[in-house]
Scaffold this active site. Structure first.
Site, PDB file in Angstrom:
ATOM      1  N   GLN A  70      13.934  16.727  -8.828  1.00  0.00           N
ATOM      2  CA  GLN A  70      13.300  16.370  -7.549  1.00  0.00           C
ATOM      3  C   GLN A  70      12.853  14.909  -7.525  1.00  0.00           C
ATOM      4  O   GLN A  70      11.970  14.527  -8.300  1.00  0.00           O
ATOM      5  CB  GLN A  70      12.072  17.275  -7.342  1.00  0.00           C
ATOM      6  CG  GLN A  70      11.273  16.967  -6.091  1.00  0.00           C
ATOM      7  CD  GLN A  70      10.016  17.828  -5.976  1.00  0.00           C
ATOM      8  OE1 GLN A  70       9.496  18.288  -7.001  1.00  0.00           O
ATOM      9  NE2 GLN A  70       9.535  18.038  -4.781  1.00  0.00           N
ATOM     10  N   GLY A  71      13.400  14.121  -6.613  1.00  0.00           N
ATOM     11  CA  GLY A  71      13.027  12.708  -6.491  1.00  0.00           C
ATOM     12  C   GLY A  71      12.192  12.449  -5.257  1.00  0.00           C
ATOM     13  O   GLY A  71      12.679  11.875  -4.283  1.00  0.00           O
ATOM     14  N   TYR A  72      10.937  12.886  -5.294  1.00  0.00           N
ATOM     15  CA  TYR A  72      10.014  12.638  -4.181  1.00  0.00           C
ATOM     16  C   TYR A  72       9.043  11.498  -4.530  1.00  0.00           C
ATOM     17  O   TYR A  72       9.027  10.467  -3.900  1.00  0.00           O
ATOM     18  CB  TYR A  72       9.187  13.905  -3.893  1.00  0.00           C
ATOM     19  CG  TYR A  72       9.782  14.910  -2.935  1.00  0.00           C
ATOM     20  CD1 TYR A  72      11.149  15.023  -2.750  1.00  0.00           C
ATOM     21  CD2 TYR A  72       8.967  15.783  -2.220  1.00  0.00           C
ATOM     22  CE1 TYR A  72      11.676  15.965  -1.874  1.00  0.00           C
ATOM     23  CE2 TYR A  72       9.478  16.723  -1.339  1.00  0.00           C
ATOM     24  CZ  TYR A  72      10.837  16.814  -1.169  1.00  0.00           C
ATOM     25  OH  TYR A  72      11.345  17.739  -0.305  1.00  0.00           O
ATOM     26  N   SER A  73       8.205  11.720  -5.562  1.00  0.00           N
ATOM     27  CA  SER A  73       7.078  10.807  -5.835  1.00  0.00           C
ATOM     28  C   SER A  73       7.543   9.428  -6.292  1.00  0.00           C
ATOM     29  O   SER A  73       8.576   9.292  -6.959  1.00  0.00           O
ATOM     30  CB  SER A  73       6.184  11.383  -6.932  1.00  0.00           C
ATOM     31  OG  SER A  73       5.783  12.675  -6.595  1.00  0.00           O
ATOM     32  N   SER A 130      10.335  15.668 -13.053  1.00  0.00           N
ATOM     33  CA  SER A 130      10.378  16.708 -14.088  1.00  0.00           C
ATOM     34  C   SER A 130      11.822  17.048 -14.437  1.00  0.00           C
ATOM     35  O   SER A 130      12.657  17.220 -13.543  1.00  0.00           O
ATOM     36  CB  SER A 130       9.712  17.994 -13.590  1.00  0.00           C
ATOM     37  OG  SER A 130       8.385  17.759 -13.257  1.00  0.00           O
ATOM     38  N   GLU A 178       8.420  25.357  -2.713  1.00  0.00           N
ATOM     39  CA  GLU A 178       7.805  25.004  -3.989  1.00  0.00           C
ATOM     40  C   GLU A 178       6.456  25.703  -4.128  1.00  0.00           C
ATOM     41  O   GLU A 178       6.078  26.143  -5.201  1.00  0.00           O
ATOM     42  CB  GLU A 178       7.625  23.477  -4.066  1.00  0.00           C
ATOM     43  CG  GLU A 178       7.121  23.005  -5.419  1.00  0.00           C
ATOM     44  CD  GLU A 178       7.048  21.480  -5.552  1.00  0.00           C
ATOM     45  OE1 GLU A 178       7.332  20.781  -4.567  1.00  0.00           O
ATOM     46  OE2 GLU A 178       6.696  21.022  -6.641  1.00  0.00           O
ATOM     47  N   SER A 204      -1.906  17.816  -4.871  1.00  0.00           N
ATOM     48  CA  SER A 204      -3.150  17.956  -5.633  1.00  0.00           C
ATOM     49  C   SER A 204      -4.119  18.905  -4.902  1.00  0.00           C
ATOM     50  O   SER A 204      -3.937  19.209  -3.721  1.00  0.00           O
ATOM     51  CB  SER A 204      -3.807  16.586  -5.813  1.00  0.00           C
ATOM     52  OG  SER A 204      -4.280  16.135  -4.555  1.00  0.00           O
TER      53      SER A 204
HETATM   54  C1  LIG Z   1       3.445  18.028 -14.174  1.00  0.00           C
HETATM   55  C2  LIG Z   1       3.895  17.288 -12.974  1.00  0.00           C
HETATM   56  C3  LIG Z   1       5.212  17.390 -12.570  1.00  0.00           C
HETATM   57  C4  LIG Z   1       5.646  16.687 -11.454  1.00  0.00           C
HETATM   58  N1  LIG Z   1       6.979  16.770 -11.106  1.00  0.00           N
HETATM   59  C5  LIG Z   1       7.428  16.038 -10.068  1.00  0.00           C
HETATM   60  C6  LIG Z   1       8.824  16.027  -9.760  1.00  0.00           C
HETATM   61  O1  LIG Z   1       9.633  16.682 -10.405  1.00  0.00           O
HETATM   62  N2  LIG Z   1       9.233  15.254  -8.739  1.00  0.00           N
HETATM   63  C7  LIG Z   1       8.377  14.519  -7.975  1.00  0.00           C
HETATM   64  O2  LIG Z   1       8.823  13.861  -7.041  1.00  0.00           O
HETATM   65  N3  LIG Z   1       7.039  14.493  -8.250  1.00  0.00           N
HETATM   66  C8  LIG Z   1       6.560  15.227  -9.290  1.00  0.00           C
HETATM   67  N4  LIG Z   1       5.213  15.204  -9.595  1.00  0.00           N
HETATM   68  C9  LIG Z   1       4.336  14.284  -8.852  1.00  0.00           C
HETATM   69  C10 LIG Z   1       3.304  14.940  -7.986  1.00  0.00           C
HETATM   70  O3  LIG Z   1       3.870  15.469  -6.807  1.00  0.00           O
HETATM   71  C11 LIG Z   1       2.234  13.861  -7.683  1.00  0.00           C
HETATM   72  O4  LIG Z   1       1.623  13.517  -8.924  1.00  0.00           O
HETATM   73  C12 LIG Z   1       1.189  14.350  -6.725  1.00  0.00           C
HETATM   74  O5  LIG Z   1       1.727  14.516  -5.433  1.00  0.00           O
HETATM   75  C13 LIG Z   1      -0.027  13.377  -6.645  1.00  0.00           C
HETATM   76  O6  LIG Z   1       0.417  12.064  -6.406  1.00  0.00           O
HETATM   77  P1  LIG Z   1      -0.058  10.848  -7.330  1.00  0.00           P
HETATM   78  O7  LIG Z   1       0.154  11.227  -8.757  1.00  0.00           O
HETATM   79  O8  LIG Z   1       0.634   9.624  -6.825  1.00  0.00           O
HETATM   80  O9  LIG Z   1      -1.620  10.719  -7.102  1.00  0.00           O
HETATM   81  P2  LIG Z   1      -2.358  10.011  -5.853  1.00  0.00           P
HETATM   82  O10 LIG Z   1      -1.700  10.444  -4.598  1.00  0.00           O
HETATM   83  O11 LIG Z   1      -2.444   8.551  -6.138  1.00  0.00           O
HETATM   84  O12 LIG Z   1      -3.784  10.659  -5.935  1.00  0.00           O
HETATM   85  C14 LIG Z   1      -4.825  10.207  -6.810  1.00  0.00           C
HETATM   86  C15 LIG Z   1      -6.071  11.033  -6.520  1.00  0.00           C
HETATM   87  O13 LIG Z   1      -6.531  10.792  -5.168  1.00  0.00           O
HETATM   88  C16 LIG Z   1      -6.636  12.017  -4.451  1.00  0.00           C
HETATM   89  N5  LIG Z   1      -6.251  11.814  -3.051  1.00  0.00           N
HETATM   90  C17 LIG Z   1      -5.132  11.184  -2.611  1.00  0.00           C
HETATM   91  N6  LIG Z   1      -5.070  11.217  -1.273  1.00  0.00           N
HETATM   92  C18 LIG Z   1      -6.161  11.913  -0.846  1.00  0.00           C
HETATM   93  C19 LIG Z   1      -6.651  12.302   0.441  1.00  0.00           C
HETATM   94  N7  LIG Z   1      -5.991  11.981   1.549  1.00  0.00           N
HETATM   95  N8  LIG Z   1      -7.810  13.014   0.495  1.00  0.00           N
HETATM   96  C20 LIG Z   1      -8.478  13.345  -0.645  1.00  0.00           C
HETATM   97  N9  LIG Z   1      -8.063  12.998  -1.886  1.00  0.00           N
HETATM   98  C21 LIG Z   1      -6.913  12.301  -1.986  1.00  0.00           C
HETATM   99  C22 LIG Z   1      -5.675  12.955  -5.153  1.00  0.00           C
HETATM  100  O14 LIG Z   1      -6.026  14.305  -4.951  1.00  0.00           O
HETATM  101  C23 LIG Z   1      -5.832  12.546  -6.611  1.00  0.00           C
HETATM  102  O15 LIG Z   1      -6.973  13.151  -7.170  1.00  0.00           O
HETATM  103  C24 LIG Z   1       4.748  15.884 -10.719  1.00  0.00           C
HETATM  104  C25 LIG Z   1       3.411  15.794 -11.123  1.00  0.00           C
HETATM  105  C26 LIG Z   1       2.986  16.473 -12.244  1.00  0.00           C
HETATM  106  C27 LIG Z   1       1.547  16.356 -12.667  1.00  0.00           C
END
Ligand SMILES: Cc1cc2nc3c(=O)[nH]c(=O)nc-3n(C[C@H](O)[C@H](O)[C@H](O)COP(=O)(O)OP(=O)(O)OC[C@H]3O[C@@H](n4cnc5c(N)ncnc54)[C@H](O)[C@@H]3O)c2cc1C
Length: 424
Positions: free
Chosen positions: A133-136, A168, A251, A387
């Site tokens: 999955q290439g989202y983040s 992942s 998902e 999250s």
């Molecule tokens: C084990 C694991 C596997 C993953 N696998 C994949 C994958 O295969 N493909 C993929 O594309 N992504 C993957 N991800 C990424 C995952 O989707 C992101 O980590 C997640 O969406 C959070 O984004 P971020 O890490 O950029 O944190 P940020 O968005 O920068 O958030 C940082 C903090 O701020 C808080 N926050 C942000 N915005 C708000 C808001 N509007 N209101 C309140 N709080 C807020 C968040 O809750 C968090 O605590 C994976 C992540 C993990 C941990």
């Protein structure tokens, strides 16, 4: 918000359950205690062989239409297969099937053209195509609409440049579904396209990320003039956001039937650990164990509510955020209790490490490494697939109808304008 809960299955469900139990009895090795009882190498080779057995018996994608290689089963039968497999501690598919079958496969069934379905779906099931999955991106996680990976059409191909992160199992995949910006002059949630991209080409580079457990389950993925065919677009060009959201529903939604089974096995294991260390005589530990037990029961009812909706033909939606929020926050607390029960033994963990992002596998030994790695892994549960804060926003805004987060100065701006404001 409160949906109907009707946990009673019709009589034909029980007959089907017997059939699945007989299948397991016939195909599992004798003395089977769950995949957690195997060491990592044996578990990996068992999973590969088991996936082939499921494929040959039409149980790998039980509810997909037969014409694409699926089992053609009803949603109820699919749920029973999953429940019985989880109870027996056997996987429902291979390592990347969460991405291949559950996410992109189901999304293609919903949005794909006939050509895409008949090309990609059988290749997923045969194992020829393995997806990630290439989202983040580094600047787009919770705020996924901010993504900056660019795709530009060049003749019959899209040319892709940018970076994805936390991909992942990308090191095991040969295809990736990518959200890419195809119109930077559109507001940020518009101008995004959902692309299917082959990974075995010079323009795609996968670099492992080391996690705090010491394992490398996810990666950074770089695109430098990577290419994919013009037709590898799911949905319409610049309308990938709706496709992306359908996929997130898959998902977040399908765990309702099976997670309570897995978490129940885990809490039973924890009580056994407390008995074996003598911690169960401590009234505070007993109270915390009772709390965990009652949470798993609540989770079972939350799951049934989703299941009732699903079996009545409903699709996963914002209400499923309640379940995701519940289990992921619970899991941090139960694994912390595991570490507290172990006491100083948790400082020098030994034994088999847990590798799952949810509860450790059924049959896992009650050793310190299993609990300590489950404790560390549990931190990821409240981050991936949105999250906990984001799940609360979804529940507040889309389920409870509370006022939306203020968009403030970003309202109505194009993605390009937003980038120039943030960099100035
Ligand atoms: C084990 C694991 C596997 C993953 N696998 C994949 C994958 O295969 N493909 C993929 O594309 N992504 C993957 N991800 C990424 C995952 O989707 C992101 O980590 C997640 O969406 C959070 O984004 P971020 O890490 O950029 O944190 P940020 O968005 O920068 O958030 C940082 C903090 O701020 C808080 N926050 C942000 N915005 C708000 C808001 N509007 N209101 C309140 N709080 C807020 C968040 O809750 C968090 O605590 C994976 C992540 C993990 C941990």
């Amino acid at each position: 918000m409160v949906g109907r809960v009707d946990p009673n299955y019709p009589p034909e469900a029980e007959a089907y359950r017997e059939k699945i139990r007989a299948f397991l009895g016939e195909h599992l090795p004798s003395g089977w205690h769950g995949i957690g009882a195997l060491d990592h190498e044996s578990a990996r080779s068992f999973t590969g062989e088991w996936r082939s057995t499921l494929y040959e018996n039409g149980l790998l994608a039980p509810s997909w239409p037969r014409e694409y290689g699926g089992g053609g089963l009803s949603p109820l039968e699919q749920v029973i297969v999953a429940e019985e497999f989880y109870r027996a501690g056997v996987p429902t598919g291979g390592t990347n099937d969460t991405f291949s079958i559950q996410m992109v496969g189901n999304t293609l069934l919903h949005w794909g053209t006939e050509e895409q379905k008949s090309h990609f779906l059988p290749r997923i099931l045969s194992g020829e195509d393995v997806w990630c999955q290439g989202y983040s991106e580094p600047g787009a996680g919770s705020d996924l609409g901010n993504l900056g990976t660019r795709a530009v059409l060049d003749g019959d191909e899209w040319v892709i440049n940018g970076q994805k992160i936390w991909t992942s199992a990308a090191h095991l995949a040969n295809w990736i579904f990518v959200l890419a910006r195809t119109d930077p002059d559109a507001p940020k949630h518009k101008g995004i396209t959902f692309l299917l991209v082959p990974m075995e080409q010079p323009g795609v580079e996968v670099r492992p990320i080391k996690m705090m457990t010491g394992l490398s389950e996810f990666n950074e993925t770089f695109f430098t003039d990577a290419r994919t065919a013009k037709d590898n677009v799911v949905g319409a060009v610049n309308a990938g956001w709706a496709v992306a959201m359908t996929l997130l529903g898959y998902e977040r939604g399908e765990a309702a039937a099976t997670f309570p089974i897995m978490f129940r096995a885990e809490v039973d294991r924890l009580m056994e650990l407390a008995r074996s260390t003598g911690a169960s005589r401590d009234p505070l530990i007993r109270q915390r164990l009772a709390w965990c037990y009652s949470k798993v029961e609540i989770m079972r009812f939350l799951g049934m509510r989703t299941l009732t909706k699903f079996l009545a033909g409903g699709q996963p939606g914002p209400a499923e955020s309640t379940f995701k929020l519940f289990w992921s926050e619970y899991h941090k607390i139960v694994t912390e209790l595991g570490v507290d029960i172990l006491g100083s033994a948790a400082l020098t963990p030994s034994g088999r490490m847990s590798t799952g992002f949810q509860a450790d596998d059924v049959g896992a030994p009650n050793d310190s490494a299993s609990w300590v790695t489950a404790f560390l892994m549990s931190r990821a549960g409240s981050i991936y697939a949105g999250s906990s804060q984001i799940q609360r926003n979804i529940i507040g805004e889309m389920v409870l109808g509370l006022p939306k987060e203020p968009a403030g100065a970003t309202q109505g701006k194009t993605w390009k304008e937003l980038q120039s404001t943030s960099s100035s």
